[in-house]
Design an enzyme around this catalytic site. Structure first.
Site, PDB file in Angstrom:
ATOM      1  CG  HIS A  42       1.508  -1.098   3.921  1.00 11.06           C
ATOM      2  ND1 HIS A  42       2.677  -0.364   3.951  1.00 11.06           N
ATOM      3  CD2 HIS A  42       1.081  -0.501   2.613  1.00 11.06           C
ATOM      4  CE1 HIS A  42       2.588   0.756   3.160  1.00 11.06           C
ATOM      5  NE2 HIS A  42       1.499   0.510   2.173  1.00 11.06           N
ATOM      6  CG  ASP A  93       4.263   0.344  -2.732  1.00  8.63           C
ATOM      7  OD1 ASP A  93       3.338  -0.273  -3.496  1.00  8.63           O
ATOM      8  OD2 ASP A  93       4.079   1.244  -2.376  1.00  8.63           O
ATOM      9  CG  HIS A 106       2.451   3.931  -0.114  1.00  2.00           C
ATOM     10  ND1 HIS A 106       1.990   3.559  -1.328  1.00  2.00           N
ATOM     11  CD2 HIS A 106       1.618   4.927   0.427  1.00  2.00           C
ATOM     12  CE1 HIS A 106       0.779   4.619  -1.575  1.00  2.00           C
ATOM     13  NE2 HIS A 106       0.801   5.415  -0.675  1.00  2.00           N
ATOM     14  CG  ASP A 130       2.491   2.700  -5.440  1.00  2.00           C
ATOM     15  OD1 ASP A 130       3.534   2.286  -5.415  1.00  2.00           O
ATOM     16  OD2 ASP A 130       1.555   2.447  -4.205  1.00  2.00           O
TER      17      ASP A 130
END
Length: 345
Positions: free
Chosen positions: A128, A165, A167, A252
């Protein structure tokens, strides 16, 4: 040559956002439980190495000098909040240096043919972190630093970064948005933090077509996820002919992770790993996997332990995968979108 390399550093355990924000999901327990599970398997006979600290020069290949120094100053001042999700402690500067340094040293060792595959288990995660901004638990973008360093200093001209991931890897996408020497592909849940990565965003300028964003709705299971992975990501990657493959490996998207709503199984991760390993072998490229998210600590440990033998080809056969029972409009849309740049069969 070693069979495989595992990089970590004890500084990762000192980075603990719960000292500032009790209940924060990114805790040292993630690595403690993971490495205890790996020890029960005798580390799968992987060679363990200490992750060195990245240099400031390496960090500045992906980040502005101002961002690097702001994290250093905040850490040396005792730490504090960057945003409501992202925290810096006094120990975070060293932890972040070793997390990025582990990804870089993994890259160097792979390209030096010290092993064909490796895993860097550092904290804090990185995908991120943007060029001039820490966010989403991430201070420096470990994968982006390693990819940029491989191109700038190790002479590569084509690096593939796959982000599975749950996200969106917004930082990696933005750092390489206008470049054609890095193909970045992200599968991620949408809507979900950070709210970026629509299907229509394929990069810009010289990098148009070299960003592949594959958002999936909450509740997505293995069938659609793997269809997109195989028919879009891996198909485009074959045409890209990477000299190095790096994976931002979050765990995740698992059905039991508390921060998202996708429905992957533990066996989904060795399935993806085996597919990427096949790609790496066909391309003659080394394969490096870098830890990102995964916040159910038991699931994280189980998934990594299932994945590592797949990376080295020690599974007798990949796990059986779920299949879609009917045409998926999202898959067709993705094939149409990215078929503008890549032959996607």
């Amino acid at each position: 040559m070693s069979k495989a390399l595992y990089f970590s550093h004890e500084s990762s355990l000192a980075h603990d956002p719960q000292t500032i924000a009790p209940g924060h999901p990114d805790t040292p327990q993630r690595l403690l439980v993971l490495e205890a599970a790996l020890a029960e398997h005798d580390w799968f006979d992987w060679e363990r190495r200490a992750a060195p600290a990245a240099t400031v020069a390496q960090l500045e290949l992906a980040h502005t000098a101002g961002h690097v120094q702001s994290i250093r100053r905040l850490s040396e001042a005792g730490g504090g909040m960057v945003d409501p999700d992202t925290y810096v402690m006094r120990a975070s500067w060293q932890a972040a240096l070793h997390a990025a340094g582990g990804a870089c040293e993994l890259t160097r060792a792979l390209l030096a043919q010290e092993a064909p595959v490796g895993f860097a288990a550092g904290r804090p995660s990185g995908h991120h972190a943007e060029r001039d901004r820490a966010m989403g638990f991430c201070l420096f973008n470990n994968v982006a630093v390693a990819a940029a360093w491989a191109i700038a200093e190790l002479g590569l001209t084509s690096v593939l970064v796959i982000d599975w991931d749950v996200h969106h890897g917004n930082g990696t996408a933005e750092i390489f948005r206008a470049r054609s020497d890095v193909l970045f592909a992200s599968l991620h849940q949408s809507p979900l933090y950070p709210g970026t990565g629509p299907l229509a965003d394929a990069g810009s300028g010289a990098g148009e077509g070299f960003t592949i964003n594959l958002p999936v709705p909450p509740g997505t299971g293995e069938a659609l996820w793997m269809d997109l992975f195989e028919r879009v990501v891996l198909a485009a990657a074959q045409s890209f002919s990477p000299q190095l493959i790096l994976v931002s490996a979050g765990f995740d998207a698992h059905a039991e992770d508390p921060l998202a709503s996708c429905r992957l199984r533990t066996s989904s991760f060795p399935l993806m790993a085996s597919r990427v390993r096949d790609l790496a072998q066909a391309a003659g490229a080394p394969l490096g996997v870098v830890l990102e998210g995964g916040y159910n600590v038991r699931v994280l440990a189980d998934s990594v332990c299932a994945m590592l033998p797949a990376l080295t080809g020690e599974l007798e056969e990949p796990p059986p995968r779920e299949r879609s029972e009917q045409p998926e409009p999202l898959l067709e849309a993705a094939l149409q979108q990215y078929g503008r740049w890549w032959p996607l069969g």
